[in-house]
Design an enzyme around this catalytic site. Structure first.
Site, PDB file in Angstrom:
ATOM      1  CE1 TYR A   1     -10.006   0.741   9.164  1.00  0.00           C
ATOM      2  CE2 TYR A   1      -8.015  -0.044  10.259  1.00  0.00           C
ATOM      3  CZ  TYR A   1      -8.653   0.456   9.134  1.00  0.00           C
ATOM      4  OH  TYR A   1      -7.932   0.663   7.981  1.00  0.00           O
TER       5      TYR A   1
ATOM      6  NE  ARG B   1     -12.967  -6.658   3.470  1.00  0.00           N
ATOM      7  CZ  ARG B   1     -12.765  -6.967   2.192  1.00  0.00           C
ATOM      8  NH1 ARG B   1     -13.509  -7.882   1.607  1.00  0.00           N
ATOM      9  NH2 ARG B   1     -11.828  -6.363   1.499  1.00  0.00           N
TER      10      ARG B   1
ATOM     11  CG  ASP C   1     -17.556  -7.273   3.632  1.00  0.00           C
ATOM     12  OD1 ASP C   1     -18.112  -8.091   2.870  1.00  0.00           O
ATOM     13  OD2 ASP C   1     -16.998  -6.241   3.213  1.00  0.00           O
TER      14      ASP C   1
END
Length: 232
Positions: free
Chosen positions: A81, A187, A95
Site C-alpha cells: 500500500y 488504519r 481514517d
C-alpha cells in the site's frame, strides 16, 4: 472475451475509485458483464479477492467463473500500500470517515523520531483491528455495532509488516509504502504510529498497489465506467 471464457475463469484487475465499496465495484462489473454477455447464467459466479475500504483506492482483484476458486490463494498473498498519515490528531475510525478529534501539539516531533518509530513496526506485530471494520462480532459487523453506539472490544492478532520504505515527511503529513501480510489494517498501523509518537495520528490516504504478483499498474477503472463496452 466470450461468456464461455468468463465462466471458464477470468481475472479482472480493477482500480477501485474513492468512496466505492468493494461490493459496489463487483456489482457494477457483474451488471455490465451480464448486460454485455446475455448468455451468462443467472447465478454467474463472481467475487473479489480482498476488501478495500471505501476511503481507499487501488487494486481490487475480481475473479469470475471457475477462477473464483483462486480467491483464497490470492487473499493469502502479501499486500503493498501507499499510505499517508497525519500526526497530531486522531479520528474514531482511524481514517477520514470520522471527524478529527484529540488535537495535540506535534511541534517537538523530529524526523529522526518518525524514522525510529516506523522501524519498530517492521516484523511480526500485535495489532488490534479498527472498531469501524467489517469484522464480525457475534454475527454482526463491527462497524454496524460501532455506528449504533455500542461498545466494541476488538481482540489483538498477529500480523507482519515486511517493509516500510519511500518515506516522505512534510509535517503533519507522513507518507510511505508498506508491504504487509494478509489481514493487516493500515488504519490501525497509522493509529499505532501516532500512539508511539504520543501525539496521535490517523490515515488520510490509502492506495493498494500490489497483491502478490498483481500490480495496480496493470489495473483499470474503465470497467466501472458507464460508457465502457467489452467489445470496444
Amino acid at each position: 472475451m466470450t461468456a464461455e471464457e468468463l465462466q471458464s475463469g477470468h481475472i479482472f484487475l480493477l482500480d477501485k475509485p474513492l468512496d466505492w465499496t468493494s461490493f459496489q465495484a463487483v456489482n457494477k462489473l457483474k451488471y455490465k458483464l451480464k448486460r454485455e454477455f446475455k448468455e451468462l447464467p443467472k447465478k454467474f459466479k463472481i467475487g473479489h479477492a480482498g476488501t478495500l475500504d471505501p476511503r481507499a483506492t487501488g487494486l481490487l482483484i475480481v475473479c469470475t467463473g471457475k477462477f473464483t476458486k483462486k480467491i483464497p490463494e490470492i487473499q493469502d498473498a502479501a499486500k503493498e500500500y501507499w499510505t499517508e498519515i497525519k500526526i497530531g490528531v486522531q479520528t474514531e475510525s482511524y481514517d477520514t470517515e470520522k471527524p478529527e478529534i484529540l488535537h495535540q501539539d506535534y511541534s517537538h516531533i523530529t524526523e529522526e523520531q518518525i524514522y525510529n518509530i516506523l522501524e519498530k513496526f517492521i516484523g511480526e506485530i500485535d495489532q488490534k483491528p479498527p472498531v469501524f471494520s467489517a469484522l464480525k462480532i457475534d454475527g454482526k459487523r463491527a462497524y454496524d455495532l460501532a455506528r449504533a453506539g455500542e461498545e466494541v472490544e476488538m481482540k489483538s492478532r498477529k500480523t507482519t509488516i515486511h517493509y516500510i520504505n519511500d518515506i516522505k515527511i512534510d509535517l503533519p503529513l507522513v507518507s510511505f509504502t508498506v508491504g504487509c501480510s494478509k489481514g493487516t489494517y493500515i488504519r490501525s498501523l497509522a493509529h499505532d504510529i501516532g500512539q508511539g509518537l504520543e501525539v496521535g495520528a490517523y490515515l488520510t490516504q490509502l492506495r493498494r498497489t500490489k497483491i502478490g504478483d498483481y500490480s495496480v499498474d496493470n489495473a483499470t477503472s474503465d470497467y466501472l465506467d458507464n460508457e465502457f463496452y467489452f467489445n470496444n
